[in-house]
Scaffold this motif. Structure first.
Motif, short mmCIF file in Angstrom:
data_model
loop_
_atom_site.label_atom_id
_atom_site.label_comp_id
_atom_site.label_asym_id
_atom_site.label_seq_id
_atom_site.Cartn_x
_atom_site.Cartn_y
_atom_site.Cartn_z
N LEU A 144 -18.19 -32.97 -5.61
CA LEU A 144 -19.57 -33.53 -5.66
C LEU A 144 -19.19 -34.63 -7.40
O LEU A 144 -19.58 -36.19 -7.43
N HIS A 145 -17.79 -34.13 -8.33
CA HIS A 145 -18.01 -35.51 -8.56
C HIS A 145 -16.84 -36.97 -8.37
O HIS A 145 -17.37 -37.71 -8.50
N ASP A 146 -15.82 -36.20 -6.96
CA ASP A 146 -15.41 -38.41 -6.34
C ASP A 146 -16.11 -38.25 -6.01
O ASP A 146 -16.21 -39.55 -5.57
N CYS A 147 -17.85 -37.69 -5.63
CA CYS A 147 -18.46 -38.63 -4.83
C CYS A 147 -19.47 -38.72 -5.34
O CYS A 147 -21.24 -38.64 -5.02
N MET A 148 -20.29 -38.74 -6.84
CA MET A 148 -21.19 -38.15 -7.58
C MET A 148 -21.61 -39.42 -7.86
O MET A 148 -24.18 -39.60 -7.24
N ALA A 149 -21.73 -40.54 -7.31
CA ALA A 149 -22.48 -41.89 -6.95
C ALA A 149 -23.68 -42.06 -5.56
O ALA A 149 -23.80 -43.02 -5.11
N GLN A 150 -22.47 -41.15 -4.86
CA GLN A 150 -23.08 -41.05 -2.97
C GLN A 150 -24.12 -40.64 -3.24
O GLN A 150 -24.35 -39.14 -3.52
N ALA A 178 -29.34 -29.81 -8.31
CA ALA A 178 -29.35 -29.55 -9.86
C ALA A 178 -27.80 -29.85 -11.29
O ALA A 178 -27.80 -30.56 -11.46
N TYR A 179 -26.96 -29.58 -10.00
CA TYR A 179 -25.53 -29.59 -11.11
C TYR A 179 -24.87 -31.04 -10.75
O TYR A 179 -24.40 -31.95 -11.30
N LEU A 180 -25.68 -32.13 -9.70
CA LEU A 180 -25.45 -33.56 -8.81
C LEU A 180 -25.13 -33.91 -9.96
O LEU A 180 -25.00 -35.15 -11.00
N VAL A 181 -27.14 -33.97 -10.19
CA VAL A 181 -27.90 -34.58 -11.32
C VAL A 181 -27.96 -34.09 -12.73
O VAL A 181 -27.27 -35.34 -13.51
N SER A 182 -26.59 -33.23 -13.30
CA SER A 182 -26.83 -32.19 -14.64
C SER A 182 -25.10 -33.21 -15.33
O SER A 182 -25.37 -33.95 -15.91
N LEU A 183 -24.22 -33.59 -13.74
CA LEU A 183 -23.81 -34.69 -13.15
C LEU A 183 -23.52 -36.13 -13.40
O LEU A 183 -22.70 -36.71 -14.63
N ARG A 189 -24.50 -36.58 -17.58
CA ARG A 189 -23.33 -36.28 -18.16
C ARG A 189 -22.81 -38.03 -18.06
O ARG A 189 -22.23 -38.15 -19.52
N CYS A 190 -22.28 -38.38 -17.14
CA CYS A 190 -21.37 -39.35 -16.97
C CYS A 190 -22.17 -40.54 -17.80
O CYS A 190 -21.54 -41.71 -18.25
N ALA A 191 -23.70 -40.22 -17.37
CA ALA A 191 -24.58 -41.88 -17.76
C ALA A 191 -24.31 -41.73 -19.63
O ALA A 191 -24.50 -42.58 -20.39
N ARG A 192 -24.67 -40.71 -20.52
CA ARG A 192 -24.22 -40.20 -21.98
C ARG A 192 -23.01 -40.68 -22.22
O ARG A 192 -23.17 -42.10 -22.96
N MET A 193 -22.06 -41.03 -21.39
CA MET A 193 -20.82 -41.31 -21.89
C MET A 193 -20.38 -43.48 -21.51
O MET A 193 -20.51 -44.08 -22.57
N LEU A 194 -20.78 -43.69 -20.28
CA LEU A 194 -21.12 -44.82 -19.69
C LEU A 194 -22.16 -45.59 -21.56
O LEU A 194 -21.69 -46.11 -21.98
N LEU A 195 -23.26 -45.07 -21.24
CA LEU A 195 -24.39 -45.40 -22.62
C LEU A 195 -23.63 -45.99 -24.47
O LEU A 195 -24.15 -46.45 -24.91
N ALA A 196 -23.12 -44.69 -25.00
CA ALA A 196 -22.44 -44.24 -25.68
C ALA A 196 -21.43 -45.13 -25.77
O ALA A 196 -20.93 -46.25 -27.12
N GLN A 197 -20.68 -45.76 -24.47
CA GLN A 197 -19.65 -47.50 -24.57
C GLN A 197 -20.03 -48.01 -24.76
O GLN A 197 -19.99 -49.64 -24.91
N GLY A 198 -22.03 -48.67 -24.35
CA GLY A 198 -23.10 -49.59 -24.15
C GLY A 198 -23.08 -50.81 -23.20
O GLY A 198 -23.74 -51.89 -23.01
N VAL A 199 -22.79 -49.95 -22.11
CA VAL A 199 -23.59 -50.58 -20.67
C VAL A 199 -24.53 -50.17 -20.68
O VAL A 199 -24.99 -49.72 -21.01
N ARG A 200 -25.53 -51.56 -20.23
CA ARG A 200 -26.74 -51.07 -20.15
C ARG A 200 -27.26 -50.54 -19.22
O ARG A 200 -26.86 -50.22 -18.27
N PRO A 201 -28.75 -49.47 -19.70
CA PRO A 201 -29.11 -48.65 -18.76
C PRO A 201 -29.23 -48.88 -17.63
O PRO A 201 -28.68 -47.48 -16.46
N GLY A 246 -25.29 -43.50 -9.74
CA GLY A 246 -25.50 -42.86 -8.39
C GLY A 246 -27.34 -42.78 -8.76
O GLY A 246 -28.03 -42.41 -7.67
N PHE A 247 -28.06 -43.10 -9.89
CA PHE A 247 -29.21 -42.86 -9.23
C PHE A 247 -30.68 -43.96 -8.47
O PHE A 247 -30.01 -45.10 -8.47
#
Length: 284
Positions: free
Chosen positions: A187-193, A225-230, A233-245, A253-254
């Motif tokens: 799931l981590h490797d294929c998160m966006a799929q 549910a785990y995939l959504v949570s993952l 969590r990755c979205a938070r990291m990217l948002l904190a780096q300034g990537v646009r929502p 993967g949304f």
């Protein structure tokens, strides 16, 4: 200046800051009624209830925290939150990045909480010294009292947290758990799929119904549910780096930005844009 996210409907508020040297996020919040849906974090969570009664489920058990108790949640532990009393609750929380915690503990030969095999001995602690240490570290980080105050308070906090750790040997992991770890890694490797349950079943070498039961037993969540949570969590990291929502939604993967926003609001009671503003002062 500290930014805040407020709700005019029910007196709820969230005040968040991010320390860019360490990656630590500090949260000061107040909730009435429902606080947030079940979710997990990549970080080590340590906090204190300052006012009211804070109730949450973690590790399949219901916990009630009141002033004087310390809250300890390891990475990946699914938890929710609500206020059982009308006045709500106020708490402070530090989100400690796994890599930072591991590096600091390794320097002191104090253990490691960054793996599945490590956990806190208890989710709630009555240790008055730990309670004080969490709050001192929180204010040093949140109020930006300076690097020396921050570093010393965090060092002391880590020394107390190390006493709370329980590390389980690898040998204690069952074959079924190891099998589910492979599914988790997939799931981590294929998160966006757009992964199907049948795909996961083939990866695990078991039928989809047994897979769902075993995965939930291992991680406290269904695979979806785990995939959504993952993704969150990755979205938070990217948002904190300034990537646009909008770009973040695609990367993790949304379906689109609104899809990300709905899930983000349910987990953290703020929009992705509000979270990003508080971390970076970047306007979406």
């Amino acid at each position: 200046m500290t930014a805040s996210s407020h709700s005019t409907e029910n007196r709820d508020w969230v005040n968040l800051r991010r320390d860019h040297d360490t990656g630590i996020e500090s949260v000061h919040a107040h909730f009435t009624g429902h606080a947030y849906d079940p979710h997990a974090h990549d970080e080590v969570l340590v906090g204190v209830t300052q006012q009211g009664t804070q109730r949450f489920t973690c590790h399949r058990a219901l916990h009630t925290s009141t002033p004087g108790r310390a809250i300890l949640i390891e990475p990946g532990a699914v938890h929710d939150g609500h206020a059982p009393q009308s006045e709500g609750f106020t708490y402070v929380m530090l989100y400690l990045p796994q890599t930072w915690v591991s590096g600091m503990l390794d320097q002191r030969s104090l253990g490691d909480i960054s793996t599945l095999q490590a956990a806190f001995r208890s989710t709630l602690s009555e240790d008055a010294f730990l309670n004080t240490a969490i709050q001192q570290a929180f204010y040093a980080v949140h109020q930006r009292e300076g690097r020396l105050a921050r570093d010393q308070s965090l060092d002391y906090l880590l020394s107390l947290l190390a006493r709370q750790l329980y590390t389980r040997p690898d040998a204690e992991l069952s074959d079924a758990t190891l099998q589910m770890l492979r599914v988790r890694d997939f799931l981590h490797d294929c998160m966006a799929q757009d992964v199907s349950l049948d795909t996961l079943s083939r990866e695990a070498g078991t039928d989809r119904f047994r897979l769902t039961r075993q995965f939930k037993k291992a991680f406290g969540q269904s695979p979806h549910a785990y995939l959504v949570s993952l993704r969150l969590r990755c979205a938070r990291m990217l948002l904190a780096q300034g990537v646009r929502p909008a770009q973040v939604a695609i990367d993790v993967g949304f379906a689109d930005q609104s899809h990300l926003g709905r899930w983000f609001q349910r987990a953290w009671r703020m929009s992705p844009a509000a979270y990003q503003r508080q971390c970076t002062n970047v306007l979406s």
